[in-house]
Design an enzyme around this catalytic site. Structure first.
Site, PDB file in Angstrom:
ATOM      1  N   VAL A  55      49.405  12.817  28.259  1.00 33.73           N
ATOM      2  CA  VAL A  55      48.674  13.959  28.803  1.00 33.73           C
ATOM      3  C   VAL A  55      47.626  13.558  29.837  1.00 33.73           C
ATOM      4  CG1 VAL A  55      49.023  15.465  26.803  1.00 33.73           C
ATOM      5  CG2 VAL A  55      47.013  13.941  26.874  1.00 33.73           C
ATOM      6  N   SER A 134      37.507  21.669  16.673  1.00 30.86           N
ATOM      7  CA  SER A 134      37.150  20.989  15.426  1.00 30.86           C
ATOM      8  C   SER A 134      35.837  21.535  14.911  1.00 30.86           C
ATOM      9  CB  SER A 134      37.008  19.481  15.683  1.00 30.86           C
ATOM     10  OG  SER A 134      36.421  18.816  14.584  1.00 30.86           O
ATOM     11  N   TYR A 147      34.095  11.718  19.374  1.00 30.16           N
ATOM     12  CA  TYR A 147      35.027  12.772  19.010  1.00 30.16           C
ATOM     13  C   TYR A 147      34.307  14.121  18.999  1.00 30.16           C
ATOM     14  CZ  TYR A 147      38.553  15.385  16.408  1.00 30.16           C
ATOM     15  OH  TYR A 147      39.484  16.321  16.014  1.00 30.16           O
ATOM     16  N   ALA A 149      31.682  14.906  20.726  1.00 27.61           N
ATOM     17  CA  ALA A 149      31.421  15.248  22.125  1.00 27.61           C
ATOM     18  C   ALA A 149      32.654  15.855  22.778  1.00 27.61           C
ATOM     19  CB  ALA A 149      30.972  14.001  22.885  1.00 27.61           C
ATOM     20  N   SER A 150      33.824  15.287  22.464  1.00 31.75           N
ATOM     21  CA  SER A 150      35.052  15.817  23.052  1.00 31.75           C
ATOM     22  C   SER A 150      35.316  17.247  22.578  1.00 31.75           C
ATOM     23  CB  SER A 150      36.239  14.906  22.718  1.00 31.75           C
ATOM     24  OG  SER A 150      36.668  15.030  21.374  1.00 31.75           O
ATOM     25  N   LYS A 151      34.983  17.538  21.336  1.00 33.31           N
ATOM     26  CA  LYS A 151      35.244  18.879  20.812  1.00 33.31           C
ATOM     27  C   LYS A 151      34.184  19.885  21.253  1.00 33.31           C
ATOM     28  CE  LYS A 151      39.085  17.654  19.071  1.00 33.31           C
ATOM     29  NZ  LYS A 151      40.338  18.093  19.727  1.00 33.31           N
TER      30      LYS A 151
END
Length: 253
Positions: A55, A134, A147, A149-151
């Protein structure tokens, strides 16, 4: 006929979602970097289309979308951005490259897929994008900072794009589950205090059913599990310091 294109489809939540939608008559497209597992799932789900995909590679993303949607008169009813990776551990003890990889797959990968899908979604009545969010997008979780931060990024992106793409009749939403029993979680070598306290109480099939429920919903966020729903709605009305205090307790060693 309704169609769905799923990233991260070869295992866990993506695979469970593919099985559910296939069983209910949808045309299913499978995308994942794991070619072997992808081919196995496609063989199980007779008539499903699949391609190996990274991706983070925009050329691959555009080519895969064009190929799948060409089979459906240039239309895409539902894009499920499910691909993602996770690494538990103290921030300074995780390699820098791993932090960057999390952001590239979990955030840039979603941007790549959604941007490339726009023309196909726009051409489709009642089109929708569902992003894999999340519970860690509600308040930053120690020992999984990147993780989280990404969500957070996915949460903001979802909220903004749902408003922005309303003019094109495209709905955008995310799912917000706490820990789910998938290979992504079970393969971790480090156990955060929050996981020890909250446990892993959800199965992939439950998240797949949440995707199914979301296709008939105008909600932007779908918190999953009673435990997290209570935390989510409490967080909407309580002051920020209370959320911080709760997270401090949950993450205490």
């Amino acid at each position: 006929m309704n169609n769905i294109l799923i990233t991260g489809a070869a295992s866990g939540i993506g695979a469970a979602t593919a099985r559910l939608f296939h069983s209910r008559g949808w045309r299913v497209g499978l995308l994942d970097i794991n070619a072997e597992a992808l081919a196995s799932l496609s063989a199980e789900l007779s008539g499903s289309w699949y391609r190996q995909l990274d991706v983070t590679d925009i050329d691959q993303v555009q080519a895969s979308l064009a190929e799948f949607c060409a089979k459906h008169d240039g239309q895409l009813r539902l894009l499920f951005n499910c691909a993602g990776i996770l690494r538990f551990g103290y921030f300074e003890e995780v390699e820098h490259a791993e932090h960057m990889r999390i952001m590239q797959i979990n955030v840039a990968g979603v941007f790549n897929m959604t941007h490339a899908a726009f023309s196909y979604l726009k051409a489709t009545p009642n089109a929708q994008v569902i992003n894999m969010g999340s519970a860690s997008g509600l308040y930053g979780v120690p020992e999984m900072a990147t993780y989280s931060a990404s969500k957070f990024a996915i949460r903001g992106f979802t909220e903004a794009l749902d408003l922005e793409w309303a003019r094109h009749d495209i709905r955008v939403a995310d799912l917000m589950p706490p820990f789910v029993n998938t290979p992504m979680v079970s393969s971790q070598q480090h156990t955060p205090a929050t996981l020890s306290r909250l446990g892993v109480n959800l199965e992939a099939r439950e998240i797949a059913h949440a995707v199914w429920q979301q296709i008939d919903s105008n909600a932007v966020h779908r918190p999953i599990s009673l435990q997290f729903k209570l935390m989510y709605w409490a967080g909407q009305i309580s002051p920020a310091w209370m959320s911080r205090l709760s997270m401090r307790w949950l993450s205490r060693k």
